[in-house]
Design a protein around this motif. Structure first.
Motif, short mmCIF file in Angstrom:
data_model
loop_
_atom_site.label_atom_id
_atom_site.label_comp_id
_atom_site.label_asym_id
_atom_site.label_seq_id
_atom_site.Cartn_x
_atom_site.Cartn_y
_atom_site.Cartn_z
N GLU A 134 10.48 -12.95 13.30
CA GLU A 134 9.49 -13.10 12.22
C GLU A 134 8.36 -12.08 12.36
N VAL A 142 5.60 -14.62 6.58
CA VAL A 142 7.04 -14.56 6.85
C VAL A 142 7.56 -15.94 7.25
N ARG A 143 6.77 -16.67 8.02
CA ARG A 143 7.19 -18.04 8.40
C ARG A 143 7.38 -18.89 7.15
N ALA A 172 10.50 -17.84 5.33
CA ALA A 172 11.68 -18.36 6.01
C ALA A 172 11.91 -19.82 5.64
#
Length: 96
Positions: free
Chosen positions: A44, A58-59, A62
């Motif tokens: 990540e 990004v987390r 995801a």
């Protein structure tokens, strides 16, 4: 659009939330075959550097991709492109 593929260019300045733009771009990479089923995604933090966004962005992206069943995360191993496509939503007719 990228010259090599039909993946749209990543545009964090577009009208949608940045984490959704990241998720959509990764989903497009999966659909185009750039990221193959079973392939391990970069970490990540590396994706955050690649996209020029915060790690938490990004987390969240995801999380959206997991909800779309496009990726799976295995604790201690990493995040991978799902090997089976997401199930199509089914509609059931109401019984009279």
């Amino acid at each position: 659009m990228s010259e090599r593929t039909n993946i749209p260019d990543f545009d964090p300045q577009g009208p949608q939330l940045v984490y959704v733009a990241v998720a959509d771009h990764i989903a497009a990479r999966i659909a185009a075959g750039e990221l193959k089923p079973g392939a391990r995604l970069p970490a990540e933090r590396d994706l955050a550097d690649e996209y020029g966004v915060a790690y938490m962005t990004v987390r969240r992206a995801a999380q959206v991709l997991r909800e779309r069943q496009l990726i799976i995360t295995v604790q201690g191993k990493g995040t991978f492109v799902a090997t089976t496509p997401p199930a199509e939503p089914t509609t059931t007719a109401a019984a009279d």
